[in-house]
Design an enzyme around this catalytic site. Structure first.
Site, mmCIF file in Angstrom:
data_model
loop_
_atom_site.group_PDB
_atom_site.id
_atom_site.type_symbol
_atom_site.label_atom_id
_atom_site.label_comp_id
_atom_site.label_asym_id
_atom_site.label_seq_id
_atom_site.Cartn_x
_atom_site.Cartn_y
_atom_site.Cartn_z
ATOM 1 N N GLU A 83 24.438 0.021 21.851
ATOM 2 C CA GLU A 83 23.274 0.289 22.680
ATOM 3 C C GLU A 83 22.050 0.643 21.819
ATOM 4 O OE1 GLU A 83 26.198 1.670 23.010
ATOM 5 O OE2 GLU A 83 26.965 1.286 25.031
ATOM 6 N N PRO A 285 35.711 -1.392 10.953
ATOM 7 C CA PRO A 285 36.091 -0.648 12.166
ATOM 8 C C PRO A 285 34.870 -0.222 12.962
ATOM 9 C CG PRO A 285 36.275 0.755 10.234
ATOM 10 C CD PRO A 285 35.952 -0.623 9.728
ATOM 11 N N ARG A 286 35.024 -0.169 14.267
ATOM 12 C CA ARG A 286 33.932 0.301 15.118
ATOM 13 C C ARG A 286 33.558 1.733 14.771
ATOM 14 N NH1 ARG A 286 29.811 -1.951 17.944
ATOM 15 N NH2 ARG A 286 29.246 -0.717 19.763
ATOM 16 N N GLY A 327 25.464 0.619 9.651
ATOM 17 C CA GLY A 327 24.252 -0.176 9.592
ATOM 18 C C GLY A 327 24.280 -1.323 8.601
ATOM 19 N N GLU A 328 25.474 -1.754 8.178
ATOM 20 C CA GLU A 328 25.569 -2.851 7.216
ATOM 21 C C GLU A 328 26.306 -4.062 7.782
ATOM 22 O OE1 GLU A 328 25.071 -0.895 2.853
ATOM 23 O OE2 GLU A 328 27.140 -1.096 3.563
ATOM 24 N N ASN A 352 29.862 -7.338 21.881
ATOM 25 C CA ASN A 352 28.856 -8.395 22.040
ATOM 26 C C ASN A 352 28.921 -9.436 20.909
ATOM 27 O OD1 ASN A 352 26.384 -9.812 22.521
ATOM 28 N ND2 ASN A 352 25.633 -8.002 23.587
ATOM 29 N N PRO A 353 28.893 -10.744 21.224
ATOM 30 C CA PRO A 353 28.954 -11.784 20.184
ATOM 31 C C PRO A 353 27.598 -12.221 19.632
ATOM 32 C CG PRO A 353 29.100 -12.806 22.338
ATOM 33 C CD PRO A 353 29.004 -11.311 22.578
ATOM 34 N N LEU A 354 26.503 -11.674 20.145
ATOM 35 C CA LEU A 354 25.184 -12.207 19.799
ATOM 36 C C LEU A 354 24.845 -12.071 18.311
ATOM 37 C CD1 LEU A 354 23.150 -11.093 22.935
ATOM 38 C CD2 LEU A 354 23.606 -13.436 22.205
ATOM 39 N N GLU A 355 25.216 -10.947 17.692
ATOM 40 C CA GLU A 355 24.919 -10.770 16.269
ATOM 41 C C GLU A 355 25.544 -11.885 15.433
ATOM 42 O OE1 GLU A 355 24.545 -6.161 15.088
ATOM 43 O OE2 GLU A 355 26.427 -6.671 16.059
#
Length: 451
Positions: A83, A285-286, A327-328, A352-355
């Site tokens: 988010e 990992p998330r 952030g990497e 989300n797959p957009l990245e």
């Protein structure tokens, strides 16, 4: 006479529904009030497990040591990293208007991302728990002029308190899973009592717009997905170092993984090792705080690993590069030919797959994609992503893309086309927000003139 009787009956029914909603909300308040004394202990144990930032637990109770700026202030809320990333372009735009921003998040990882990306350009706080005293403390202290809540963060007491103080509240990049909608719809009397206080819900797709309107939001609008406006930034110098070290080795990644999926990734690596002796697998990992558990999995599987946080560059003997930093993602995806998106083989709803689509990576996911159903449907309908059911299917698909560059590039091109076709969400969002932003822009301008 009959019409009057029907009207009275409907009016009586409406009052009964309102009464039921008030009772349900009162019970929710009372339960929270009773739990309030034990919350500090709960937060302490979460901090011990790395799920809360030590020394900042009071923020979760709505208390802050920071002073509210005298100028107009917009409160953004993002639950976690996903988010937060979606809000980056919108927050940057608001900051360009010289309006002060307060950003709340719920996780340690998202806090680290905010600090890394924004520095001191905004105020970051941990979001207050949805306890009446905590929410009241928070809103009374910060007195935001506008609240912009990202995606699906529906907390009743926060919504009620903002409405009580007549602070406009808008859901941006709003989404709602089918499961959540069904749960709210079963309690429609309660949903309408709460959702009526939301001024606008700006949905990611038509389904989200319909859901929020049905549940009682005053005004709804369609924007598309703000995530389509975000391409992960990468450190070019660092990327060059890693590319030089990795050379022509085949590389694939398992990203945003959750418990159980790292073991699957390790098993896939071992299966493919016979076909690609120099294979490198990247596991991101998330929640990086789970790194110790993942290290144990790698050890149990007999795989050599390096941690990104240790600044150790993988050599030819390295099996696993563990992306335990914040952030990497741009770095890890740019190193990979194909990537599996986690939270999708462990029945949690996917990511989300957009990245991946924007960075030219072939997309694989498990079957559990309910959290991003509409987005994935667009990719799947265009053969721009593939679903895998288990370890062996994942190994087969990774092998296919690593051995057939022509096929991989076709899929990558399709995914990029789908992702870019979803752009424009920021512009649509700003059009909806404009009537709320203009008074704050004027106030900010007047304050600067008075200085």
């Amino acid at each position: 006479m009959k019409l009057t009787a029907i009207s009275r009956q409907e009016n009586k029914g409406g009052k009964m529904m309102e009464l039921k909603a008030r009772v349900a909300l009162s019970i929710y308040r009372i339960v929270g009030f009773c739990l309030h004394p034990v919350v500090p202990f709960y937060l302490f144990f979460r901090a011990m497990r790395g799920k809360e930032e030590r020394g900042r637990h009071k923020e979760r109770l709505g208390k802050s040591q920071k002073v509210r700026p005298q100028s107009p202030l917009i409160w953004f809320h993002a639950a976690s990293i996903g988010e937060t990333v979606a809000l980056l372009p919108l927050i940057n735009y608001i900051l360009s208007l010289k309006i002060q921003v307060l950003l709340t998040t719920c996780t340690v990882t998202s806090s680290a991302l905010v600090k890394k990306y924004f520095g001191n350009r905004l105020i970051h706080q941990y979001a207050p728990l949805d306890l009446e005293l905590a929410v009241r403390h928070f809103i009374s202290h910060w007195k935001p002029d506008l609240a912009l809540i990202c995606e699906s963060e529906i907390w009743p007491l926060r919504i009620k308190e903002l409405a009580k103080m007549r602070i406009p509240q808008i859901l941006v990049n709003a989404r709602m899973s089918e499961q959540s909608f069904k749960a709210w719809h079963k309690r429609l009397f309660l949903a309408k009592h709460i959702f009526k206080h939301i001024d606008v819900a700006i949905g990611q797709n038509e389904t989200d717009v319909t859901y929020y309107y049905t549940l009682g939001v005053k005004s709804v609008a369609l924007s598309g997905n703000l995530k389509a406006e975000v391409c992960p930034v990468g450190d070019q110098e660092l990327l060059t170092r890693y590319c030089k070290a990795i050379g022509n080795r085949p590389v694939w990644a398992a990203i945003s993984t959750h418990e159980g999926e790292e073991r699957i990734a390790c098993k896939v690596h071992k299966i493919l090792k016979s076909h690609f002796p120099d294979l490198l697998t990247i596991i991101v990992p998330r929640h990086p705080e789970r790194s110790e558990d993942i290290i144990k999995v790698c050890g149990h599987e007999g795989l050599r690993f390096v941690l990104r946080s240790s600044n150790t560059i993988p050599d030819m003997d390295t099996d696993i590069l563990l992306g335990d930093t914040i952030g990497e993602m741009g770095l890890f995806l740019r190193l990979s030919k194909v990537a599996f998106i986690g939270k999708s083989l462990c029945n949690y709803g996917g990511h989300n797959p957009l990245e991946l689509a924007l960075l030219g990576v072939a997309i694989l996911t498990g079957p559990h994609i309910a959290n991003f159903q509409n987005t994935f449907e667009r990719f799947l309908s265009c053969d721009a992503a593939s679903i895998v059911e288990d370890t062996m299917q994942l190994a087969i698909q990774v092998n296919k893309f690593l051995t057939n560059e022509t096929l991989r590039q076709e899929v990558v091109d399709k995914a990029y086309k789908v992702a870019t076709s979803m752009a424009g969400a920021l512009e649509c969002t700003l059009k909806v927000l404009d009537p709320f932003l203009q008074p704050l822009v004027i106030q900010t301008g007047l304050r600067q003139c008075q200085k």
